[in-house]
Design a protein around this motif. Structure first.
Motif, PDB file in Angstrom:
ATOM      1  N   PHE A   1       0.835  -1.201   0.000  1.00 43.58           N
ATOM      2  CA  PHE A   1       0.000   0.000   0.000  1.00 43.58           C
ATOM      3  C   PHE A   1       0.872   1.254   0.000  1.00 43.58           C
ATOM      4  CE2 PHE A   1      -3.829  -2.243   2.205  1.00 43.58           C
ATOM      5  CZ  PHE A   1      -4.093  -2.899   1.015  1.00 43.58           C
ATOM      6  N   GLN A   2       0.493   2.179  -0.885  1.00 45.82           N
ATOM      7  CA  GLN A   2       1.340   3.348  -1.098  1.00 45.82           C
ATOM      8  C   GLN A   2       0.966   4.536  -0.213  1.00 45.82           C
ATOM      9  OE1 GLN A   2       3.939   3.215  -3.162  1.00 45.82           O
ATOM     10  NE2 GLN A   2       3.433   1.103  -3.688  1.00 45.82           N
ATOM     11  N   ALA A   3      -0.301   4.626   0.144  1.00 52.26           N
ATOM     12  CA  ALA A   3      -0.764   5.836   0.826  1.00 52.26           C
ATOM     13  C   ALA A   3      -0.093   5.987   2.189  1.00 52.26           C
ATOM     14  CB  ALA A   3      -2.280   5.755   1.016  1.00 52.26           C
ATOM     15  N   PRO A   4       0.119   7.250   2.634  1.00 48.47           N
ATOM     16  CA  PRO A   4       0.619   7.430   3.993  1.00 48.47           C
ATOM     17  C   PRO A   4      -0.402   6.882   4.992  1.00 48.47           C
ATOM     18  CG  PRO A   4       0.020   9.546   3.003  1.00 48.47           C
ATOM     19  CD  PRO A   4      -0.098   8.526   1.931  1.00 48.47           C
ATOM     20  N   HIS A   5       0.064   6.482   6.155  1.00 47.25           N
ATOM     21  CA  HIS A   5      -0.806   5.887   7.180  1.00 47.25           C
ATOM     22  C   HIS A   5      -1.614   4.735   6.586  1.00 47.25           C
ATOM     23  CE1 HIS A   5       0.357   9.133   9.788  1.00 47.25           C
ATOM     24  NE2 HIS A   5      -0.010   9.993   8.878  1.00 47.25           N
ATOM     25  N   ALA A   6      -0.893   3.808   5.975  1.00 49.19           N
ATOM     26  CA  ALA A   6      -1.567   2.735   5.243  1.00 49.19           C
ATOM     27  C   ALA A   6      -2.399   1.858   6.171  1.00 49.19           C
ATOM     28  CB  ALA A   6      -0.536   1.892   4.502  1.00 49.19           C
ATOM     29  N   ASP A   7      -2.155   1.936   7.485  1.00 46.72           N
ATOM     30  CA  ASP A   7      -3.001   1.155   8.394  1.00 46.72           C
ATOM     31  C   ASP A   7      -4.457   1.605   8.300  1.00 46.72           C
ATOM     32  OD1 ASP A   7      -1.918   3.508   9.597  1.00 46.72           O
ATOM     33  OD2 ASP A   7      -2.759   2.876  11.515  1.00 46.72           O
ATOM     34  N   LEU A   8      -4.662   2.866   7.932  1.00 44.62           N
ATOM     35  CA  LEU A   8      -6.041   3.344   7.795  1.00 44.62           C
ATOM     36  C   LEU A   8      -6.716   2.708   6.579  1.00 44.62           C
ATOM     37  CD1 LEU A   8      -5.577   7.087   8.782  1.00 44.62           C
ATOM     38  CD2 LEU A   8      -6.340   5.167  10.193  1.00 44.62           C
ATOM     39  N   THR A   9      -5.924   2.397   5.558  1.00 45.22           N
ATOM     40  CA  THR A   9      -6.462   1.655   4.415  1.00 45.22           C
ATOM     41  C   THR A   9      -6.923   0.272   4.873  1.00 45.22           C
ATOM     42  OG1 THR A   9      -4.926   2.824   2.972  1.00 45.22           O
ATOM     43  CG2 THR A   9      -5.927   0.808   2.105  1.00 45.22           C
ATOM     44  N   VAL A  10      -6.053  -0.379   5.657  1.00 40.57           N
ATOM     45  CA  VAL A  10      -6.418  -1.700   6.193  1.00 40.57           C
ATOM     46  C   VAL A  10      -7.686  -1.595   7.032  1.00 40.57           C
ATOM     47  CG1 VAL A  10      -5.667  -3.587   7.691  1.00 40.57           C
ATOM     48  CG2 VAL A  10      -4.013  -2.469   6.172  1.00 40.57           C
ATOM     49  N   GLU A  11      -7.769  -0.540   7.834  1.00 39.68           N
ATOM     50  CA  GLU A  11      -8.932  -0.395   8.713  1.00 39.68           C
ATOM     51  C   GLU A  11     -10.227  -0.312   7.907  1.00 39.68           C
ATOM     52  OE1 GLU A  11      -8.271   2.030  12.218  1.00 39.68           O
ATOM     53  OE2 GLU A  11     -10.309   2.798  12.036  1.00 39.68           O
ATOM     54  N   ARG A  12     -10.172   0.370   6.776  1.00 37.94           N
ATOM     55  CA  ARG A  12     -11.382   0.496   5.966  1.00 37.94           C
ATOM     56  C   ARG A  12     -11.727  -0.821   5.280  1.00 37.94           C
ATOM     57  NH1 ARG A  12     -10.739   6.331   3.060  1.00 37.94           N
ATOM     58  NH2 ARG A  12     -12.183   7.433   4.404  1.00 37.94           N
ATOM     59  N   LEU A  13     -10.726  -1.589   4.891  1.00 35.01           N
ATOM     60  CA  LEU A  13     -11.004  -2.911   4.327  1.00 35.01           C
ATOM     61  C   LEU A  13     -11.624  -3.825   5.390  1.00 35.01           C
ATOM     62  CD1 LEU A  13      -7.722  -3.334   2.242  1.00 35.01           C
ATOM     63  CD2 LEU A  13     -10.043  -3.214   1.304  1.00 35.01           C
ATOM     64  N   VAL A  14     -11.089  -3.725   6.598  1.00 34.42           N
ATOM     65  CA  VAL A  14     -11.596  -4.541   7.705  1.00 34.42           C
ATOM     66  C   VAL A  14     -13.046  -4.162   8.017  1.00 34.42           C
ATOM     67  CG1 VAL A  14     -11.346  -4.832  10.213  1.00 34.42           C
ATOM     68  CG2 VAL A  14      -9.360  -5.104   8.712  1.00 34.42           C
ATOM     69  N   ARG A  15     -13.324  -2.882   7.917  1.00 36.00           N
ATOM     70  CA  ARG A  15     -14.689  -2.413   8.156  1.00 36.00           C
ATOM     71  C   ARG A  15     -15.651  -2.952   7.088  1.00 36.00           C
ATOM     72  NH1 ARG A  15     -17.676   0.547  12.101  1.00 36.00           N
ATOM     73  NH2 ARG A  15     -19.712   0.287  11.146  1.00 36.00           N
ATOM     74  N   LEU A  16     -15.163  -2.970   5.855  1.00 38.25           N
ATOM     75  CA  LEU A  16     -15.982  -3.518   4.764  1.00 38.25           C
ATOM     76  C   LEU A  16     -16.316  -4.989   5.043  1.00 38.25           C
ATOM     77  CD1 LEU A  16     -17.214  -3.528   1.872  1.00 38.25           C
ATOM     78  CD2 LEU A  16     -14.912  -4.061   1.014  1.00 38.25           C
ATOM     79  N   VAL A  17     -15.286  -5.751   5.409  1.00 38.86           N
ATOM     80  CA  VAL A  17     -15.489  -7.179   5.713  1.00 38.86           C
ATOM     81  C   VAL A  17     -16.507  -7.326   6.854  1.00 38.86           C
ATOM     82  CG1 VAL A  17     -14.364  -9.219   6.682  1.00 38.86           C
ATOM     83  CG2 VAL A  17     -13.220  -7.906   4.883  1.00 38.86           C
ATOM     84  N   HIS A  18     -16.342  -6.519   7.871  1.00 43.17           N
ATOM     85  CA  HIS A  18     -17.246  -6.564   9.026  1.00 43.17           C
ATOM     86  C   HIS A  18     -18.688  -6.333   8.593  1.00 43.17           C
ATOM     87  CE1 HIS A  18     -19.439  -4.560  12.340  1.00 43.17           C
ATOM     88  NE2 HIS A  18     -18.807  -5.434  13.100  1.00 43.17           N
ATOM     89  N   ASP A  19     -18.886  -5.318   7.775  1.00 43.35           N
ATOM     90  CA  ASP A  19     -20.262  -4.970   7.409  1.00 43.35           C
ATOM     91  C   ASP A  19     -20.893  -5.979   6.450  1.00 43.35           C
ATOM     92  OD1 ASP A  19     -19.897  -2.852   9.067  1.00 43.35           O
ATOM     93  OD2 ASP A  19     -20.660  -1.340   7.662  1.00 43.35           O
ATOM     94  N   VAL A  20     -20.084  -6.560   5.568  1.00 45.45           N
ATOM     95  CA  VAL A  20     -20.641  -7.592   4.683  1.00 45.45           C
ATOM     96  C   VAL A  20     -21.160  -8.759   5.522  1.00 45.45           C
ATOM     97  CG1 VAL A  20     -20.158  -9.233   2.820  1.00 45.45           C
ATOM     98  CG2 VAL A  20     -19.205  -6.930   2.718  1.00 45.45           C
ATOM     99  N   ASN A  21     -20.507  -9.011   6.662  1.00 48.23           N
ATOM    100  CA  ASN A  21     -20.932 -10.112   7.535  1.00 48.23           C
ATOM    101  C   ASN A  21     -22.281  -9.884   8.206  1.00 48.23           C
ATOM    102  OD1 ASN A  21     -19.089 -12.580   8.077  1.00 48.23           O
ATOM    103  ND2 ASN A  21     -17.704 -10.862   7.666  1.00 48.23           N
ATOM    104  N   ARG A  22     -22.804  -8.687   8.101  1.00 45.36           N
ATOM    105  CA  ARG A  22     -24.180  -8.487   8.583  1.00 45.36           C
ATOM    106  C   ARG A  22     -25.169  -9.208   7.673  1.00 45.36           C
ATOM    107  NH1 ARG A  22     -24.164  -4.116  12.192  1.00 45.36           N
ATOM    108  NH2 ARG A  22     -22.469  -2.641  11.880  1.00 45.36           N
ATOM    109  N   HIS A  23     -24.732  -9.460   6.425  1.00 47.86           N
ATOM    110  CA  HIS A  23     -25.644 -10.023   5.428  1.00 47.86           C
ATOM    111  C   HIS A  23     -25.290 -11.457   5.061  1.00 47.86           C
ATOM    112  CE1 HIS A  23     -26.999  -5.847   4.747  1.00 47.86           C
ATOM    113  NE2 HIS A  23     -25.722  -5.555   4.906  1.00 47.86           N
TER     114      HIS A  23
END
Lengths: 424, 553
Positions: A255-277
Motif C-alpha cells: 500500500f502506497q498511501a501514507p498511514h496505510a493502516d487506515l487503508t487496512v482499517e477500511r477494508l476490515v470495516r468492509l469485511v465486518h459490514d458484509v458479515n451483517r448479510h
C-alpha cells in the motif's frame, strides 16, 4: 527418482509464507535447482547457495568462536542495542529473544512494515479473517485489494484460488482486482475463472473500501471512488452481498498511501459490514522471511508483538518508536539476522554492526562482525509460520555446507556475554 | 539423591489417605516406598502440621495456540499495564488474563499447580500450540484436539463411513498432532457458521455436508471409546451462553447413550428461561442428571468478576456475543477447514444481574454435584476468569460464610433467582485434593500423576493449613516438580522445562491413503508435513505417552 539422493521431493519452501510443500529440488554442482515450479522466489532463493565461508571480524577471517566472542564484546558494551532483521526460524527467534532479554535490546523484524499496518488494526478494532485452505475450498468471490499480492506470493492463485472450491455447491468462484492490475504470470493461473479488473488509484484503496461499505445497505445509492465509477461500486457491492463466502485479500506492504493502516482499517470495516448479510473474511498477506513466526514467538514469550523494547526490563511495545529503521539512529550497536536472504540494509556509520547472514552476502560497508549462517529449509530443519498465522510448518535440511544455524550462533554469543551485561 | 518429606498431613485421595500423618520419600524425581530405618536421606524437610498434596492439575485452561496469541494482541492495554520485568531466575513477560508463556508457567507453579492442559488445539494449529507450550516453564502440558467441525470428518460421515473408519481417522489425527484427548466444540456449528448459519439445532442437518450435530457427537464419543482414549470426549456443548441451553446439555447427556462424556465449562451451558428475566439457573437439573449418570463428568468454567477475554473455537457463539465486547473490539477467524476462533474481551460485573447469576450457577453446580471425582475446578481460563482466581474460588467452595458475604455484595435481585444461599455444603481439603489432583489425573489417564504413592512423579505441593483458604492456596510453602524444589513461600526459585503428555492409540493406517488424497486436494499440504515428528516436541525431550485400552472405558 526418489531413491536418487540428489533429488528432493515434496520440499517445503520457507521463503514467502505461502507454505508450498510440493517442490522438487535437485542438488547439482554449485547449488540447488528448483525443478517443479516457475515461482521466481523459490527458484532464486534455492539457487543462491554458495559454499560456506569463514566468519570475519573487521574483515579478517576468524574461527567461529572468535567471531561470537567479538560479537558478545560489542553487544555487551552497548547501552542501546538493536536486535533486528530476525529473518530466522522459530529456534532462531527464541535465541534472539533470549539474547535481547540479556542485553535489554529493542527487537524487530526486517519486513514488519506490512505486518504492523495489519496488527495496528487488529489491536484497535479487531477483525474477521480467514486462512488459505478456507480460501481454496469455500471462497466464491475473491476480492484482491490494491497491488497484486502475487508479486510477493507468486503461487497464491495457482495453489489457493485456481482449484475448484471443494466445499461449495455449486463450486463457483470469481476474482475481482480492485485498484490493481493482476500480474501476467499469476493471471495465467486464473485462466479458467471469471476475472474482473476495476482499475483505480492505488493510493486510494481505502476510499473504495469506504464507498463499498456505504453502498451495502442500498447499492443503488453508491458513489464512485478513486476513479471507479458509481455503477461499478454498486455492482461490486451487490456481488459481495450475493456471495456465499467472499474473501478480501491484500498485501499491506504494497500500500502506497501514507498511514496505510487506515487503508487496512477500511477494508476490515468492509469485511465486518458484509458479515451483517452473508459471510465474508479478510486475508491479510504478509509472510516473507518468517516475519509471522517471529511475531508469534515474540507475542507468546513477551506478551507483546515485535517492535518491543526490553531496555527497561519489562517488555514495552511501541510500533512507532521501536520500528527498526527508526531505532537504527538511536541504537549504539546492531545485531542483524537475515538467514533467508543474502541482503542487508545499509547501516549508519559509527556503531558496531554484527551480521548473521548467508555466505556471499554483499555489504556496502564491512560490518564489525560477519558470521555466515545456514538457511532454514536448505541447511538445517526449522519451523516457519505461514502467512495466515495459523499453520506452522517444519522445513527440512537439504544440503550440508557446514554452516551453523542462527540459534547456535546466538546461544554462543549469549554465553560469551560479560556477566555484568545481565541487564534484564 | 534421597529426599524425605517428614511428618506432613497427607491428602492423597487416590491412595485413600485423608489427612494421614506420614513421611514421603523421593528419589530421582519419583516417589519411592519408605526405604526403611537404615536409609540416610540426603535432604529432609520437616513438614509437621503442614498439608501435603500432589501437584495440582488443571484439565481445561487456554494457555497456548493461535487464539491465545490473538487474545494477547487484542488485550494490548493489559500488557501495557501489567508488564513484568525479569527477576532471576524468571524472565520477563506480563499480563493476567492473557499471560505470556513465562508468566503462565510461573503463576501456575506459584499456586502449587504442576500441569495444565490446553483444551482446544486445532489440527492445523497443533504445531504452533506445541512450540508455544514448550516455552511455558515449570509445568507439564498437553493438548486436546478439536474435531467435529473439520470438513474431512464431515465428509467421512456424509460418505456413510462406519464407526471403524471414523475411529481410524480420529486415531490418525491424534497421533499426527501429538494430542492427549479429543475435544468437540459446538459440533457442526462452527462449520455451519462458515455458511452464514448463526444457529444449528442438535437434530438439524448442517449445510453442505448435511450431517446433524447429534451424529457428529455420537460418532466422536464412539471413536474415543473404540480407540480406548483414557479421557472421555471433551464436549464444549451447544448454544453456549444462550438462555435455555440446558435442554441441549441434557440432550447431549442422553445422546451418548451411556458412553463416557465430559461436559466442559458446563456453567455456560446450564441456563434456563424461567422467571421475569427469562434467564434462570438450570444448575439443579444438570446436577441431578450428572449425579445419576456415572458416565458423565464436568468441569465448571466458573466466572469471577473483573476484566478478562473470552477465546474460543466456537465462532458461532462468539459472533453472537461480539456485541457485548468490552472493550469494544473482537476477532473472528475461520480456520483451515478445521474450526475457527473467536476472541471477545469481556468484563464480568458483580452489579450486573446476568453476570451475578452466572457466578451463582457455577457455584450451585459445584455444590450440587456430589462426586468430587467427576467435577473439576476450572474457570475455563481466561473465559470465565484468569486461572489466578482459583484460590478465591477454593475459598468460596470451602467457606460458606465467605460465600454468603460475597453474595450479599452482588446484584440485589440475585437471592430470588438462586438457591445458593440455602446450600450448606463446604468442600473439605480431601475433596479439594480429589477435584484438583487425583480426579484430573484419573480422568486424563495420567497414571503417575495426581497421587503420592510409590512410582508417582514427585510433583508435590506443601501448604500451611490456614483458615483463610484463599491465602492458603495462593501461596504454598513448597512446590516440587519431578522432585526438584521450584517454589518456596510462593516465590519461584528455580526454572525448568515441563513435559508434554500424549496418547498414541492404535488405528488401521489404510485410512491414510484417503486422508493423504484429501490433504493434497483440499488442504494444500502433504499429510506427511502435517504430521508432527517426535523430535519437534521439546526438541525430542519430554514426550510422556499414556496407555490406551480399546473398549475399556
Amino acid at each position: 527418482m526418489a531413491s536418487n539422493p540428489a533429488i528432493h521431493q515434496d520440499v517445503l519452501c520457507p521463503f514467502c509464507g505461502l507454505g508450498c510443500d510440493d517442490l522438487t529440488v535437485e542438488a547439482e554442482t554449485g547449488g540447488l535447482a528448483v525443478r517443479s515450479t516457475d515461482c521466481p522466489i523459490a527458484r532464486d532463493r534455492f539457487a543462491r547457495t554458495p559454499p560456506a565461508e569463514p566468519p570475519r571480524v573487521a574483515g579478517t577471517p576468524v574461527p567461529l568462536q572468535d567471531a561470537t566472542r567479538a560479537a558478545a564484546t560489542a553487544l555487551g558494551g552497548s547501552g542501546a542495542p538493536l536486535v533486528a532483521g530476525l529473518g530466522t526460524d522459530v529456534g532462531g527467534v527464541r535465541a534472539a529473544l533470549a539474547l535481547a532479554q540479556r542485553l535489554g535490546a529493542v527487537v524487530d523484524h526486517a519486513l514488519s512494515d506490512g505486518l504492523y499496518r495489519n496488527l495496528a488494526v487488529l489491536q484497535r478494532t479487531g477483525w474477521i479473517a480467514t486462512t488459505l485452505a478456507e480460501l481454496r475450498n469455500r471462497c466464491d468471490l475473491l476480492l484482491v485489494a490494491g497491488p497484486d499480492p502475487a508479486a510477493f506470493h507468486p503461487r497464491l492463485y495457482e495453489r489457493w484460488v485456481a482449484p475448484t472450491p471443494a466445499f461449495q455447491n455449486p463450486p463457483s468462484r470469481e476474482v475481482v482486482f480492485l485498484c490493481g492490475e493482476p500480474l501476467d504470470s499469476p493471471r495465467a493461473a486464473l485462466v479458467n475463472l471469471p476475472v474482473t479488473v476495476l482499475p483505480g488509484d492505488p493510493a486510494r484503496i481505502g476510499d473504495v473500501a469506504a464507498a463499498l461499505t456505504a453502498a451495502l445497505p442500498d447499492p443503488s445509492r453508491a458513489v464512485g471512488a478513486a476513479g471507479i465509477p458509481a455503477a461499478d461500486i454498486a455492482a461490486l457491492a451487490e456481488r459481495l452481498l450475493k456471495a456465499r463466502y467472499a474473501v478480501v485479500a491484500w498485501a499491506a506492504s504494497a500500500f502506497q498511501a501514507p498511514h496505510a493502516d487506515l487503508t487496512v482499517e477500511r477494508l476490515v470495516r468492509l469485511v465486518h459490514d458484509v458479515n451483517r448479510h452473508t459471510r465474508c473474511a479478510g486475508l491479510p498477506l504478509a509472510g516473507h522471511d518468517n516475519v509471522v513466526g517471529a511475531n508469534q514467538v515474540c507475542t507468546w514469550q513477551l506478551g507483546v508483538p515485535l517492535r518491543a523494547s526490553l531496555g527497561g526490563g519489562a517488555p514495552l511495545h511501541d510500533p512507532y518508536r521501536f520500528a527498526w529503521d527508526r531505532y537504527l539512529d538511536t541504537a549504539d550497536a546492531v545485531l542483524w539476522i537475515s538467514s533467508f536472504r543474502p541482503e542487508v540494509p545499509i547501516f549508519p556509520p559509527g556503531k558496531p554492526v554484527i551480521v548473521l547472514a548467508p555466505p556471499g552476502t554483499p555489504f556496502a560497508t564491512e560490518p564489525a562482525v560477519f558470521i555466515p549462517v545456514g538457511t532454514p529449509g536448505i541447511d538445517h530443519p526449522g519451523h516457519v509460520f505461514r502467512s495466515d498465522t495459523v499453520v506452522a510448518l517444519r522445513a527440512r535440511g537439504l544440503i550440508d555446507r557446514g554452516l551453523p544455524d542462527v540459534a547456535t550462533v546466538l546461544t554462543a554469543i549469549t554465553a560469551a556475554l560479560p556477566q555484568e551485561a545481565a541487564a534484564c | 539423591m534421597l529426599m524425605k518429606l517428614a511428618g506432613g498431613r497427607i491428602y492423597d485421595p487416590a491412595n485413600g489417605r485423608d489427612s494421614a500423618v506420614g513421611d514421603l520419600f523421593v528419589q530421582d524425581g519419583r516417589i519411592v516406598a519408605d526405604p526403611g530405618p537404615g536409609a540416610a536421606p540426603d535432604e529432609v524437610h520437616d513438614l509437621t502440621g503442614r498439608v501435603v498434596m500432589a501437584g495440582a492439575i488443571d484439565i481445561h485452561s487456554h494457555i497456548a495456540g493461535g487464539k491465545v496469541n490473538i487474545a494477547r494482541l487484542l488485550m494490548a492495554e493489559e500488557h501495557r499495564a501489567a508488564a513484568l520485568a525479569s527477576e532471576e531466575p524468571c524472565g520477563c513477560g506480563g499480563a493476567i488474563a492473557t499471560p505470556s508463556t513465562h508468566v503462565t508457567g510461573c503463576r501456575y507453579a506459584q499456586m502449587g499447580y504442576t500441569a495444565a492442559f490446553e483444551p482446544a488445539m486445532l489440527p492445523s494449529n497443533a504445531r504452533h500450540a506445541h512450540l508455544e507450550m514448550a516455552d511455558i516453564p515449570l509445568i507439564d502440558t498437553g493438548g486436546y484436539l478439536v474435531l467435529g467441525n473439520d470438513d474431512l470428518l464431515l465428509e467421512l460421515l456424509a460418505s456413510g463411513a462406519g464407526e471403524e473408519a471414523v475411529a481410524d481417522y480420529v486415531g490418525c489425527m491424534l497421533n499426527a498432532t501429538r494430542s492427549l484427548a479429543i475435544k468437540a466444540v459446538n459440533p457442526g456449528g462452527i462449520n455451519a457458521f462458515k455458511y452464514n448459519q448463526r444457529r444449528l439445532n442438535v437434530d438439524e442437518a448442517g449445510p453442505f455436508h448435511a450431517i446433524t450435530p447429534r451424529r457428529i457427537l455420537t460418532a466422536l464419543a464412539a471413536a474415543v471409546h473404540r480407540l480406548g482414549i483414557p479421557h472421555p470426549l471433551h464436549l464444549h456443548g451447544f448454544n453456549l451462553g444462550v438462555p435455555g441451553n440446558a435442554e441441549a446439555t441434557l440432550d447431549s447427556i442422553e445422546a451418548v447413550e451411556g458412553l463416557r462424556l465430559h461436559l466442559t465449562h458446563v456453567q455456560f451451558h446450564a441456563y434456563g428461561v424461567e422467571g421475569d428475566r427469562k434467564f434462570s439457573s438450570a444448575a439443579a437439573r444438570i446436577a441431578e442428571a450428572v449425579n445419576r449418570r456415572p458416565n458423565i463428568s464436568v468441569d465448571v468454567g466458573q466466572i469471577m468478576f473483573g476484566q478478562t477475554v473470552t477465546a474460543s473455537a466456537d465462532t458461532m457463539a462468539q459472533m453472537g456475543n461480539a456485541g457485548l465486547a468490552h472493550p469494544k473490539k473482537w476477532v473472528m477467524m475461520d480456520i483451515e477447514c478445521d474450526a475457527g476462533c473467536g476472541v471477545v474481551p469481556f468484563r464480568y460485573r458483580d452489579k450486573a444481574f446476568v453476570n451475578a447469576l452466572q457466578w451463582a450457577i457455577g457455584l450451585e453446580l459445584f455444590l450440587l454435584i456430589e462426586d468430587p471425582w467427576r467435577i473439576f475446578l476450572t474457570t475455563d481460563h481466561p473465559n470465565g476468569a484468569p486461572f489466578t482466581s482459583y484460590p478465591e474460588l477454593i475459598r468460596l467452595l470451602m467457606d460458606r460464610d465467605h460465600r454468603l458475604a460475597r453474595m450479599a455484595e452482588l446484584h440485589p435481585d440475585l437471592p430470588q433467582h438462586t438457591i445458593l444461599g440455602s446450600l450448606t455444603r463446604e468442600y473439605t481439603l480431601g475433596e479439594i485434593a480429589t477435584m484438583t489432583r487425583a480426579a484430573p489425573a484419573r480422568i486424563l489417564g495420567l497414571a503417575d500423576r495426581g497421587h503420592l504413592g510409590p512410582g508417582a512423579a514427585a510433583d508435590i505441593t506443601v501448604y500451611t493449613d490456614r483458615p483463610d483458604r484463599r491465602a492458603m492456596f495462593e501461596k504454598p510453602d513448597l512446590v516440587f516438580k519431578d522432585g526438584r524444589l521450584i517454589v518456596r513461600n510462593g516465590v519461584v526459585i528455580a526454572l525448568g522445562a515441563g513435559r508434554t503428555h500424549v496418547v498414541e492409540p492404535a488405528y488401521d493406517p489404510t485410512i491414510e491413503a484417503w486422508m493423504g488424497r484429501r490433504f493434497d486436494k483440499r488442504m494444500g499440504q502433504r499429510l506427511a508435513h502435517f504430521r508432527i515428528a517426535e523430535e519437534e516436541i521439546r526438541g525430542g525431550n519430554g514426550l510422556v505417552r499414556h496407555a490406551c485400552t480399546p473398549g475399556a472405558f
